[in-house]
Write a protein that holds these residues in place. Structure first.
Motif, PDB file in Angstrom:
ATOM      1  N   ASN A 206       0.845  -1.200   0.000  1.00  0.00           N
ATOM      2  CA  ASN A 206       0.000   0.000   0.000  1.00  0.00           C
ATOM      3  C   ASN A 206       0.884   1.255   0.000  1.00  0.00           C
ATOM      4  O   ASN A 206       1.719   1.453   0.893  1.00  0.00           O
ATOM      5  CB  ASN A 206      -0.898  -0.014   1.243  1.00  0.00           C
ATOM      6  CG  ASN A 206      -1.786   1.218   1.327  1.00  0.00           C
ATOM      7  OD1 ASN A 206      -1.329   2.303   1.663  1.00  0.00           O
ATOM      8  ND2 ASN A 206      -3.054   1.046   1.013  1.00  0.00           N
TER       9      ASN A 206
ATOM     10  N   TYR B  42      -7.878  -9.509   3.586  1.00  0.00           N
ATOM     11  CA  TYR B  42      -8.501  -8.987   4.802  1.00  0.00           C
ATOM     12  C   TYR B  42      -9.620  -9.859   5.342  1.00  0.00           C
ATOM     13  O   TYR B  42     -10.178  -9.564   6.389  1.00  0.00           O
ATOM     14  CB  TYR B  42      -9.013  -7.567   4.570  1.00  0.00           C
ATOM     15  CG  TYR B  42      -7.883  -6.584   4.471  1.00  0.00           C
ATOM     16  CD1 TYR B  42      -7.359  -5.994   5.614  1.00  0.00           C
ATOM     17  CD2 TYR B  42      -7.314  -6.284   3.245  1.00  0.00           C
ATOM     18  CE1 TYR B  42      -6.306  -5.113   5.543  1.00  0.00           C
ATOM     19  CE2 TYR B  42      -6.246  -5.397   3.156  1.00  0.00           C
ATOM     20  CZ  TYR B  42      -5.745  -4.818   4.314  1.00  0.00           C
ATOM     21  OH  TYR B  42      -4.692  -3.957   4.244  1.00  0.00           O
ATOM     22  N   GLU B 249      -6.076   1.192   3.526  1.00  0.00           N
ATOM     23  CA  GLU B 249      -6.376  -0.227   3.338  1.00  0.00           C
ATOM     24  C   GLU B 249      -7.528  -0.406   2.372  1.00  0.00           C
ATOM     25  O   GLU B 249      -8.561   0.241   2.509  1.00  0.00           O
ATOM     26  CB  GLU B 249      -6.759  -0.868   4.691  1.00  0.00           C
ATOM     27  CG  GLU B 249      -5.559  -1.025   5.616  1.00  0.00           C
ATOM     28  CD  GLU B 249      -5.933  -1.593   6.974  1.00  0.00           C
ATOM     29  OE1 GLU B 249      -7.134  -1.716   7.278  1.00  0.00           O
ATOM     30  OE2 GLU B 249      -5.002  -1.909   7.731  1.00  0.00           O
TER      31      GLU B 249
END
Lengths: 325, 325
Positions: A206, B42, B249
């Motif tokens: 990221n 995730y 995220e």
């Protein structure tokens, strides 16, 4: 930026008169001067003047006085030196060594996002150990092109009073000499690297998180180059995102990243202050210079620009990105 | 845009009162309603409500009244319909068929730029033939989600007086039914596709040239989605480039493109005019909605937004991109 330590002026100095608040730069750039051989879908160029230092110096010279530190071989003749001189670039830091100048040969295919290196000959570059001439020691702005981080730090420490220091690096050093690179990063202000390098340096995919981690290594400002996808700026004042300029044809991507850095640092040297607003403008001027660089092979488009060309494209960037509240 | 043909109001209509110049929409969206099973770094979501029509309808509903046309199976219960109803979405065009609802299962790994489809079950979607209910025939704004171009054209022709028609497509139709797609493109205003699709549709790598070629096929406006690299808008008034919103995220990229299209078309339906300035704002609102969509699995973040969340992120986009002359 906002460095509290400002340069102490020496009233007795003869070689370097105290700059007035309005006189820009000078900017010192360090890196390779090379002969490039390039093949793209648009054609071929053989042994044209290139290398990071050349692109950095020529693009920055449109904004501020430029000094260059690099090593050249005995095959680099008057006609090449004239390129620098015609742009008013101070070549006192060009060291001539016995042997051939650094040579790189590469090819671009398909969407031309990446160069395939065909051959690299370091030649005289192998013994490059940049020591600054005395007349460079009052340099206020420094950009350390992509060379061994130990050499980058060596140059940086010769200019302890520099107001702003930028640095570029690459995968080779991130992987090969991570400790040396981290030492250099601790002593600079701005890091200019590409997307892949940012991910590799931080170990984080990221980009926003990667930027946070990288800024903790030293540079208060991080610029991430993303090729045809533009540039991201991360600083203490927040984030800024700039697109690449949509071009009909990209003839030769060589030097695009260095041209960005040259425009970016050249503009900051001209502006003389490093507020968020100036950093954003610098990113756009860098993007402007990169967009010109790729329009033709080698340095050619960058050498026959006019200030009006640059301002026109800057306004086109504004038009490309603006929207109302 | 600037369509000269404006909708003729029927003063006798009871079900659809003539909209005042300030009442937005309605916007009709067509596409798949699906149950998605999603795996990302995730977490995992099983059989959550999804599909292009769901993402389009929910995101657009934050801007304008929305109508939806899709087919659902007998496994789609009250609790799912309530999702649409709570957003005020008109579900008169949801047709229930015998059998199971369309199901898709996919996985995202690494930088999550691309979904790896694990399984697709068309189920009731296989017999989908969208015929609009009478109460939809006054629809002014239409977005044709990614389905067979023949069906897209079939819907488009049921609304000959629509003020603005958008369309999404994909590789499968570009390769498989190019003639059908070209017929549909000839009768729409705005095409919204991704970078790879634009290159495939035009056969041109350079996006600026690809856009020129595609706009000649019919759509006066072309929006090219580039995922984490933002969006390009090509119209008769020039080009506009918007970044994606840098997020810490990304939990689930599913539906990002449809959420963009829903925010984009929803905003235009609300604005009621299609000037260059409004198209640019629409691109940013689309990008805002896409940035929310990926923050959580499925539709969940999009269902608990507030108008203030949307306006705040719009202003953050402004801050992210602005620079001074």
């Amino acid at each position: 930026m906002k460095k509290p330590k400002s340069k102490v002026q020496n009233p007795k100095s003869k070689t370097s008169p105290a700059p007035s608040p309005k006189s820009p730069g000078p900017l010192l750039v360090v890196g390779a001067v090379a002969f490039d051989s390039i093949r793209t879908p648009y054609g071929v160029a053989e042994n044209v003047l290139g290398g990071a230092a050349s692109y950095l110096a020529v693009t920055a010279s449109w904004f501020a006085p430029v000094r260059v530190v690099a090593v050249i071989g005995d095959d680099l003749g008057e006609e090449h030196l004239r390129v620098f001189e015609e742009r008013g670039i101070d070549t006192a830091g060009l060291v001539r060594a016995k042997g051939k100048t650094f040579r790189w040969s590469g090819e671009y295919t398909g969407d031309m996002n990446e160069a395939h290196t065909l051959d690299t000959q370091l030649n005289v570059f192998e013994q490059f150990s940049p020591t600054l001439p005395a007349c460079y020691l009052d340099t206020e702005y420094l950009f350390l092109g992509n060379i061994d981080p130990t050499l980058q730090l060596h140059v940086r420490r010769q200019l302890p009073r520099a107001r702003l220091v930028g640095l570029d690096s690459m995968n080779y050093w991130i992987k090969g000499t991570p400790e040396g690179l981290k030492k250099a990063l601790a002593e600079i202000d701005i890091l200019v690297i590409n997307e892949t390098e940012a991910r590799m340096l931080s170990g984080i995919t990221n980009l926003k998180k990667a930027a946070e981690a990288i800024r903790k290594l030293g540079p208060r400002t991080l610029v991430i180059k993303r090729g045809e996808h533009g540039v991201l700026l991360f600083s203490e004042d927040g984030n800024f995102s700039a697109p690449a300029f949509p071009l009909d044809e990209v003839h030769d991507p060589t030097g695009a990243g260095d041209s960005f850095a040259g425009g970016f640092m050249g503009y900051l040297a001209k502006a003389g202050e490093f507020s968020d607003g100036q950093l954003r403008r610098a990113v756009i001027y860098g993007s402007v210079m990169a967009s010109f660089a790729v329009e033709e092979f080698g340095l050619s488009r960058l050498l026959r620009l006019t200030p009006k060309d640059i301002e026109t494209r800057y306004r086109e960037f504004k038009r490309l990105t603006q929207f109302d509240e």
